[in-house]
Design a protein around this motif. Structure first.
Motif, PDB file in Angstrom:
ATOM      1  N   TYR A  56       0.825  -1.213   0.000  1.00  0.00           N
ATOM      2  CA  TYR A  56       0.000   0.000   0.000  1.00  0.00           C
ATOM      3  C   TYR A  56       0.858   1.261   0.000  1.00  0.00           C
ATOM      4  O   TYR A  56       0.642   2.179  -0.809  1.00  0.00           O
ATOM      5  CB  TYR A  56      -0.941   0.023   1.208  1.00  0.00           C
ATOM      6  N   TRP A  57       1.840   1.315   0.890  1.00  0.00           N
ATOM      7  CA  TRP A  57       2.670   2.519   0.957  1.00  0.00           C
ATOM      8  C   TRP A  57       3.472   2.705  -0.328  1.00  0.00           C
ATOM      9  O   TRP A  57       3.639   3.832  -0.814  1.00  0.00           O
ATOM     10  CB  TRP A  57       3.601   2.451   2.173  1.00  0.00           C
ATOM     11  N   LEU A  62       4.037   5.689  -5.467  1.00  0.00           N
ATOM     12  CA  LEU A  62       4.115   5.684  -6.932  1.00  0.00           C
ATOM     13  C   LEU A  62       3.027   6.553  -7.553  1.00  0.00           C
ATOM     14  O   LEU A  62       3.260   7.239  -8.559  1.00  0.00           O
ATOM     15  CB  LEU A  62       4.020   4.253  -7.455  1.00  0.00           C
ATOM     16  N   HIS A  63       1.837   6.541  -6.956  1.00  0.00           N
ATOM     17  CA  HIS A  63       0.779   7.415  -7.460  1.00  0.00           C
ATOM     18  C   HIS A  63       1.161   8.881  -7.268  1.00  0.00           C
ATOM     19  O   HIS A  63       0.938   9.717  -8.157  1.00  0.00           O
ATOM     20  CB  HIS A  63      -0.543   7.115  -6.754  1.00  0.00           C
ATOM     21  N   LEU A  64       1.736   9.211  -6.120  1.00  0.00           N
ATOM     22  CA  LEU A  64       2.136  10.586  -5.863  1.00  0.00           C
ATOM     23  C   LEU A  64       3.264  11.021  -6.800  1.00  0.00           C
ATOM     24  O   LEU A  64       3.385  12.198  -7.138  1.00  0.00           O
ATOM     25  CB  LEU A  64       2.576  10.738  -4.410  1.00  0.00           C
ATOM     26  N   VAL A 107      -8.087  -3.082   1.195  1.00  0.00           N
ATOM     27  CA  VAL A 107      -9.152  -2.278   0.606  1.00  0.00           C
ATOM     28  C   VAL A 107      -8.568  -1.029  -0.065  1.00  0.00           C
ATOM     29  O   VAL A 107      -8.986  -0.639  -1.165  1.00  0.00           O
ATOM     30  CB  VAL A 107     -10.189  -1.886   1.675  1.00  0.00           C
ATOM     31  N   GLN A 108      -7.595  -0.411   0.571  1.00  0.00           N
ATOM     32  CA  GLN A 108      -6.968   0.776  -0.004  1.00  0.00           C
ATOM     33  C   GLN A 108      -6.250   0.444  -1.324  1.00  0.00           C
ATOM     34  O   GLN A 108      -6.327   1.204  -2.292  1.00  0.00           O
ATOM     35  CB  GLN A 108      -5.980   1.379   0.992  1.00  0.00           C
ATOM     36  N   ILE A 109      -5.551  -0.680  -1.344  1.00  0.00           N
ATOM     37  CA  ILE A 109      -4.842  -1.085  -2.558  1.00  0.00           C
ATOM     38  C   ILE A 109      -5.831  -1.336  -3.692  1.00  0.00           C
ATOM     39  O   ILE A 109      -5.643  -0.861  -4.819  1.00  0.00           O
ATOM     40  CB  ILE A 109      -4.000  -2.345  -2.303  1.00  0.00           C
ATOM     41  N   LEU A 110      -6.881  -2.094  -3.406  1.00  0.00           N
ATOM     42  CA  LEU A 110      -7.877  -2.399  -4.435  1.00  0.00           C
ATOM     43  C   LEU A 110      -8.552  -1.130  -4.947  1.00  0.00           C
ATOM     44  O   LEU A 110      -8.910  -1.033  -6.123  1.00  0.00           O
ATOM     45  CB  LEU A 110      -8.922  -3.376  -3.886  1.00  0.00           C
TER      46      LEU A 110
END
Length: 324
Positions: A56-57, A62-64, A107-110
């Motif tokens: 998750y982290w 990577l999104h940021l 849930v956050q990853i999905l």
């Protein structure tokens, strides 16, 4: 930039930020990509209990960094579901017991990879996850346990709120009672502890304020008092600590800043100094190699008075400073 309000200390003795100091995007991306390739290292297996949290982290970073495709989407989804149990909860890795922390990360990853619909394709999976989370709430106190063994912590309450809000299932829990419990964790200094009467801590403040934000009850927060406590976490080098008289740690850049953002007090710290501190915490791979070689040279030439602990620190501890 000095503080607009509040008793922070970071504006004292500010140094100019070196022009060459910048965010090393490509190196960060490569580092995150490399983490699952180090299976021949002891640290990889010693941290298995953090695996799903780490995904998750890493994915969030990577999104940021605008590089969400740097991790393979299909493999990421498959790994998440390999950690799920029949009761709906997720463990930290395949074969590990289900826990609130890892269920929230799953849930956050999905959500990040736009795969929540795959939960619905797996035997009413979304509702099973929600029921697992809701089943960990103590309906009398409003608290949440992390797992079947019953340890309670405000982190677990926040994780429950976070995951259920993403799933659209907050109606499964007694939210008003949980909010009342969070309110009971507030301290005279404006902060929040892990439980009523516990010491204020930046990490726990994030979880409590985050839970109140999700519940739409930030009206319960003493924003000025809390903002003052959080602004005091900034030290002269720009970094933030988690509580009084502790050293700075780059992780608190997230916990403290997120809380300040939620209560509208970001301007109460020196953002320029914090930015400089964070950037100075970057260590290039080549810098680590040079440091290790320099420390190895020092170990080979040191006197017998050096202790094993000093040798360990010199060889294995990363430093922001150039070696002698």
């Amino acid at each position: 930039m000095s503080l607009a309000f509040g008793p922070g200390r970071a504006s004292m003795g500010m140094q100019e930020q070196p022009e060459a100091l910048g965010l090393r995007v490509e190196e960060h991306v490569r580092y995150i990509q490399s983490l699952d390739t180090r299976k021949d290292e002891l640290e990889y297996w010693m941290t298995e209990h953090l695996r799903l949290n780490g995904v998750y982290w890493g994915l969030t970073a990577l999104h940021l960094l605008c590089q969400p495709q740097a991790l393979p989407r299909r493999e990421t989804i498959d790994f998440v579901f390999s950690c799920q149990h029949r009761n709906g909860g997720f463990g930290s890795a395949p074969g590990h017991d289900p826990h609130m922390l890892y269920t929230a990360s799953a849930v956050q990853i999905l959500t990040l990879v736009d795969a929540l619909d795959e939960l619905d394709q797996r035997d009413n999976g979304r509702r099973r996850v929600g029921n697992f989370i809701a089943g960990l709430q103590n309906r009398e106190t409003g608290t949440f346990a992390g797992d079947e063994w019953g340890e309670t912590d405000s982190r677990f309450l926040y994780c429950a709120f976070n995951a259920l809000s993403l799933l659209g299932l907050t109606f499964l829990i007694d939210m008003p009672r949980a909010v009342s419990y969070v309110r009971s964790c507030a301290n005279f200094d404006g902060g929040y502890g892990v439980e009523p009467g516990a010491e204020s801590h930046a990490g726990q403040i994030f979880t409590c304020v985050g839970a109140l934000a999700i519940a739409g009850r930030l009206d319960l927060v003493d924003r000025d008092r809390l903002g003052g406590w959080l602004s005091e976490r900034q030290l002269e080098n720009g970094g933030l600590n988690g509580r009084p008289e502790k050293l700075e740690d780059v992780c608190y850049s997230w916990w403290v800043l997120s809380s300040l953002a939620m209560i509208g007090r970001l301007h109460w710290i020196d953002s320029d100094k914090l930015t400089s501190f964070i950037l100075r915490c970057q260590v290039r791979f080549i810098d680590r190699v040079r440091l290790a070689m320099a420390n190895l040279y020092r170990i080979q030439n040191m006197g017998e008075s050096q202790t094993d602990q000093e040798i360990w620190w010199m060889f294995f501890t990363p430093s922001l400073e150039s070696p002698d």
